[in-house]
Design a protein around this motif. Structure first.
Motif, short mmCIF file in Angstrom:
data_model
loop_
_atom_site.label_atom_id
_atom_site.label_comp_id
_atom_site.label_asym_id
_atom_site.label_seq_id
_atom_site.Cartn_x
_atom_site.Cartn_y
_atom_site.Cartn_z
N ARG A 13 0.49 -1.28 0.04
CA ARG A 13 -0.18 -0.06 -0.42
C ARG A 13 0.74 1.45 0.05
O ARG A 13 0.87 1.61 -1.31
N LEU A 14 1.74 1.26 1.14
CA LEU A 14 3.02 2.41 0.67
C LEU A 14 3.41 2.47 -0.28
O LEU A 14 3.64 3.68 -0.31
N GLU A 15 4.17 1.81 -1.12
CA GLU A 15 4.33 2.09 -2.41
C GLU A 15 3.35 2.44 -3.39
O GLU A 15 3.71 2.29 -4.30
N GLY A 16 1.58 2.68 -2.58
CA GLY A 16 1.05 2.73 -3.77
C GLY A 16 0.59 1.83 -4.55
O GLY A 16 -0.21 1.87 -5.87
N VAL A 17 0.88 0.65 -4.42
CA VAL A 17 0.29 -0.86 -5.33
C VAL A 17 -1.55 -0.79 -5.31
O VAL A 17 -2.56 0.33 -3.44
N ARG A 18 -2.23 -0.71 -6.21
CA ARG A 18 -4.05 -0.80 -5.97
C ARG A 18 -4.06 -2.28 -6.52
O ARG A 18 -4.64 -2.55 -6.19
N HIS A 19 -3.62 -2.76 -7.28
CA HIS A 19 -4.16 -4.33 -7.74
C HIS A 19 -2.50 -5.43 -7.83
O HIS A 19 -1.26 -4.89 -7.76
N VAL A 20 -3.34 -6.62 -7.31
CA VAL A 20 -2.32 -6.78 -7.51
C VAL A 20 -3.23 -8.51 -7.76
O VAL A 20 -3.95 -8.78 -8.19
N PHE A 21 -2.20 -9.47 -9.38
CA PHE A 21 -2.99 -10.19 -9.66
C PHE A 21 -2.40 -11.74 -9.45
O PHE A 21 -0.60 -11.89 -9.25
N GLY A 22 -2.93 -12.10 -8.63
CA GLY A 22 -2.30 -13.92 -8.61
C GLY A 22 -3.57 -15.05 -8.41
O GLY A 22 -4.39 -14.93 -9.07
N THR A 139 13.33 -4.77 2.49
CA THR A 139 12.90 -5.37 1.74
C THR A 139 12.30 -5.67 0.39
O THR A 139 12.30 -4.84 -1.24
N ILE A 140 10.79 -5.12 0.53
CA ILE A 140 9.82 -4.41 -0.52
C ILE A 140 10.09 -3.51 -0.65
O ILE A 140 10.19 -2.87 -1.61
N SER A 141 10.44 -2.76 0.19
CA SER A 141 10.95 -1.16 -0.48
C SER A 141 12.30 -0.67 -1.60
O SER A 141 12.51 -0.27 -2.36
N LYS A 142 13.37 -1.87 -0.87
CA LYS A 142 14.02 -1.88 -2.25
C LYS A 142 13.92 -2.76 -3.90
O LYS A 142 14.22 -2.30 -4.31
N ALA A 143 13.05 -3.11 -2.96
CA ALA A 143 12.46 -4.28 -4.99
C ALA A 143 11.72 -3.35 -5.12
O ALA A 143 12.31 -3.16 -6.50
N PHE A 144 10.75 -2.78 -5.19
CA PHE A 144 10.14 -0.99 -5.85
C PHE A 144 11.60 -0.21 -6.40
O PHE A 144 11.12 -0.01 -7.70
N HIS A 145 11.60 0.14 -5.22
CA HIS A 145 13.18 0.76 -6.05
C HIS A 145 13.93 0.61 -6.86
O HIS A 145 13.87 0.72 -8.24
N ILE A 146 14.59 -1.27 -6.53
CA ILE A 146 14.91 -1.53 -8.07
C ILE A 146 14.18 -1.71 -8.93
O ILE A 146 14.77 -1.47 -10.68
N PRO A 176 10.62 2.41 5.11
CA PRO A 176 11.99 3.38 5.19
C PRO A 176 11.84 4.16 3.45
O PRO A 176 10.18 4.15 3.08
N ASP A 177 11.92 5.75 3.92
CA ASP A 177 11.04 6.77 3.61
C ASP A 177 12.04 6.32 1.48
O ASP A 177 11.29 6.86 0.61
N LYS A 178 13.31 5.92 1.74
CA LYS A 178 13.92 5.88 0.52
C LYS A 178 14.68 4.64 1.06
O LYS A 178 15.18 4.68 1.43
N ALA A 179 15.20 3.73 -0.51
CA ALA A 179 15.44 3.00 -0.25
C ALA A 179 16.80 2.84 -0.46
O ALA A 179 17.34 3.69 -1.76
N ASP A 180 17.10 2.84 0.45
CA ASP A 180 18.98 2.77 0.62
C ASP A 180 19.71 1.02 0.21
O ASP A 180 20.11 0.16 0.73
N ILE A 181 20.48 2.17 -0.83
CA ILE A 181 20.72 0.90 -1.33
C ILE A 181 22.36 1.16 -1.83
O ILE A 181 23.13 1.64 -2.94
#
Lengths: 601, 171
Positions: A13-22, A139-146, A176-181
């Protein structure tokens, strides 16, 4: 205290996801239990996990955002593989979340265990195995950032059952506000000196061409590309993935280049003195024989991925950076130029070698595409499958904007079109979504018609039904002595009845008039998918065609069809790329009047 | 025989990659080389002065363009921190080899002389064999193996190259 599964959904949700296909399963049970109460994220239940991956992909391509799919461990996860590879080849931001067996069972060949992070290393931008519940938010934050930054691509997050069941104290402010990698810092701003050199090169060139690819679409650089083209009066050709970056009705657009590109685009690139490549990767379907591709041209190459620079062709002016950022920085240095004699030359080629198809009262795919475009004012999203119909669509569907053209370019995945259309329609309920498919491709993900029906999605699918695996048939006709090995699809279901069985609206068209009627009926349907079975001639081939590994000199257009057919002795040989090349060499030798015996073996 | 076992391909380069010390990093790097068709001559992985960081020293064969692609592709891996090739920099390169050579009583004197010249050490001895330890450049190990091959090398193991820039430069 919340479970890992609940926290994971809140992170989405925090990443703005509205739909998930699964599609659920044992190792994903906690995630599905959390979805049961979820109000902000809509879950679309697919019929096969491959469909979920393609839908997330289509969703991402239609919006420019990130698509999300979800599957269970083992077979659920491995069913995503084709979809992830498709997204990877076209640099599409997708986040795939998979269930995994409990951490202590990993490596023990547990029920429904597959090493999905191991399997997907070469087809994802990156992947993660989450070992502890505390790692989920980061991990979710990094995944979306990457997934969405730099050169975008799919990222897989594998979540073991015990991790999604484990609880920890959580509130959204911990995200995390911003993924730090620290090890991942993509370059966005181009080198200032090179940017000036590129602008100067464009100014100096007598015969420049802009060659624009999917990278420009991904970067959202349509305004900058158009401004660059208009200010300098430079004609624009696009790769398959670049379609729509400039309105293809625009006078500066010369369509797609490459194997099945327009003859005039290929002549333009072959004869240009400056090839200005923007977010394009010199794919073999574009270049053919590399050392005869744009042989006289200096090359400017702008790409966000440094590894693309010089991978195929070493450019005179390399620029690494985000396309939009680089072009915005370049435009102040770009001087206006008038319409040139070179442009007149290209226009001459355009009138000499137009795209043409027969008009003999029968229904042709090209006509189907033109009618679909006209009926929707060329504003509908068009997804395709893979094969002849895809190339016809690339030639005849004139996109007005980016994100309107959704096709599997790099991987060439049959079965992509329908689920991608579903993803696109879910993302953009107010936009008309069309899907052009083939009788072969459509049967690779037919089951997703059910998904479209359940969610009331008014997608219009036109099946170009030539009762054949047309593109393979075309190659067998041209390069394999008309030995039509296993391309006959006479035995197919009745697509009209099949559609009705899935709860959609099925129509059939065998003539241009029947197709026009069917299309106007289809456009009135608002609550379910429509499939139009378009019966077209089997023997119709895609032209122009530059045979693989050749150059524009060997381009075949419709007028010299007979010359294309060659007889090559291939008895007793295993199929291989080498052999394909040799066959083509013999073919070229024959065309040039040489003897195949001299060139053979 | 020894020559074909040990001689390096004509164009080889030493690449150093600093990578996050996580499980699976080696698989990512090895997979990248396999997928893109690059030839690894040798690969060593070891800890560094920072426990979170491992260092891979990779010797690859290929021309300048291949080297450039390898470097760029390696750099794209999320867990790769830094990649350095040592094309233009003076480096020290070392490799450790263990060689089990047949040592008949009549040959022992000569073998011990060879070991001395190459500044190796005999670290195990049986009635029929020596185990010799030697460190040095690839060429030195190649040469020593070549000389010992006439007595009969029973087994040889080499670590692959590790490298470091001379002077104050670091990877």
């Amino acid at each position: 205290m919340k479970t890992g599964a609940r926290i994971l959904l809140e992170c989405l949700r925090l990443e703005g996801v509205r739909h998930v296909f699964g599609y659920p399963g044992g190792a994903a049970l906690p995630l599905y239990d959390a979805l049961y109460d979820e109000k902000q994220i809509e879950h679309i239940l697919v019929r096969h996990e491959q469909g979920a991956a393609h839908m997330a992909d289509g969703y991402a391509r239609a919006t420019g955002g990130v698509g999300v799919c979800l599957a269970t461990s083992g077979p659920g996860a491995t069913n995503l593989v084709t979809g992830l590879a498709t997204a990877y080849m076209d640099s599409i931001p997708v986040v795939a979340i998979t269930g995994q067996v409990r951490t202590h069972a990993i490596g023990k060949d547990a029920f429904q265990e597959a090493d999905i992070t191991g399997i997907t290393i070469p087809i994802t931008k990156h992947n993660f195995l989450v070992k502890r519940v505390e790692e989920i938010p980061e991990t979710i934050s990094k995944a979306f950032h990457i997934a969405r930054s730099g050169r975008p691509g799919p990222v897989l997050v594998d979540v073991p059952l015990d991790v999604s069941l484990a609880k920890m104290a959580w509130d959204p402010s911990m995200y995390p506000d911003k993924a730090d990698i620290p090890t991942y810092k993509p370059t966005t701003r181009g080198h200032e000196v090179q940017i000036r050199r590129a602008a100067a090169a464009l100014d100096e060139a007598q015969c420049p061409v802009l060659y624009v690819g999917g990278g420009a679409v991904l970067s959202g650089a349509e305004a900058e590309v158009r401004e660059l083209a208009e200010r300098t009066n430079t004609l624009v050709t696009t790769s398959l993935m670049g379609k729509g970056i400039i309105d293809e009705h625009h006078p500066l657009s010369i369509g797609m280049l490459g194997m099945h590109g327009t003859a005039y685009a290929n002549h333009a690139v072959h004869n240009c003195d400056l090839l200005f490549a923007i977010g394009a990767r010199f794919d073999d379907r574009v270049t053919g024989k590399v050392d005869r591709f744009a042989p006289r041209a200096r090359v400017v190459h702008i790409d966000v991925d440094p590894a693309e620079i010089g991978k195929v062709r070493v450019p005179e002016v390399p620029i690494v950076g985000d396309i939009k950022t680089v072009l915005a920085a370049m435009l102040p240095h770009v001087k206006p130029k008038p319409w040139s004699a070179w442009n007149d030359q290209i226009m001459e080629w355009k009138s000499e070698f137009p795209l043409v198809y027969p008009s003999d009262g029968r229904l042709y795919a090209e006509y189907v595409i033109e009618m679909m475009g006209q009926a929707t004012n060329w504003e509908a999203i068009m997804t395709t499958d893979v094969g002849q119909h895809q190339m016809w669509a690339a030639q005849y569907y004139k996109c007005r904007r980016p994100h309107q053209w959704i096709t599997s370019g790099g991987l060439g995945t049959m079965g992509f079109g329908l689920p991608a259309a579903i993803g696109a329609q879910v993302s953009s309920p107010g936009t008309r979504v069309l899907c052009l498919s083939g009788d072969g491709s459509f049967q690779m993900c037919t089951q997703e018609l059910m998904t479209a029906t359940v969610y009331g999605l008014p997608i219009i699918v036109a099946i170009v039904n030539n009762r054949s695996l047309g593109m393979v048939r075309q190659w067998q006709e041209l390069f394999y002595q008309e030995r039509y090995s296993h391309v006959d699809l006479q035995a197919s279901p009745d697509f009209v009845k099949l559609t009705e069985a899935y709860g959609g609206f099925g129509l059939r068209a065998e003539t241009p008039e029947e197709f026009r009627n069917a299309l106007s009926k289809a456009l009135e349907v608002r609550d379910r998918p429509v499939v139009i079975d378009c019966v077209v001639p089997t023997e119709e081939n895609v032209y122009p065609m530059i045979p693989a590994g050749q150059s524009v000199d060997e381009m075949r257009i419709r007028e010299n069809l007979e010359e294309l057919k060659v007889t090559v002795d291939t008895e007793g040989e295993e199929w291989s790329f080498d052999r394909e090349e040799r066959v083509l060499e013999q073919f070229v030798a024959l065309r040039k009047g040489g003897s195949s015996a001299e060139r053979g073996s | 025989m020894a020559a074909s076992l040990t001689r390096r391909a004509p164009q080889t380069h030493v690449i150093t990659a600093l990578v996050g010390n996580h499980p699976g990093v080696l698989a990512r790097v090895a997979g990248l080389f396999a997928r893109r068709g690059y030839n690894i001559e040798s690969l060593t992985v070891s800890v560094t002065e920072d426990p979170d960081v491992s260092r891979m020293t990779i010797v690859v064969a290929g021309d300048q363009l291949v080297l450039e692609q390898i470097t760029k592709q390696l750099h794209k891996l999320i867990e790769v921190i830094r990649v350095a090739d040592y094309v233009d920099a003076p480096t020290v390169e070392r490799e450790l080899g263990l060689i089990k050579v047949r040592a008949e009583p009549k040959d022992r004197g000569e073998i011990m002389q060879i070991v001395e010249v190459f500044r190796g050490r005999i670290i195990d001895m049986s009635d029929r064999t020596f185990v010799i330890e030697v460190t040095g450049s690839v060429e030195k190990l190649d040469k020593m193996a070549e000389l010992l091959s006439s007595y009969g090398i029973r087994e040889m193991v080499r670590t692959g190259v590790i490298a470091m820039a001379r002077g104050s430069r670091t990877a």
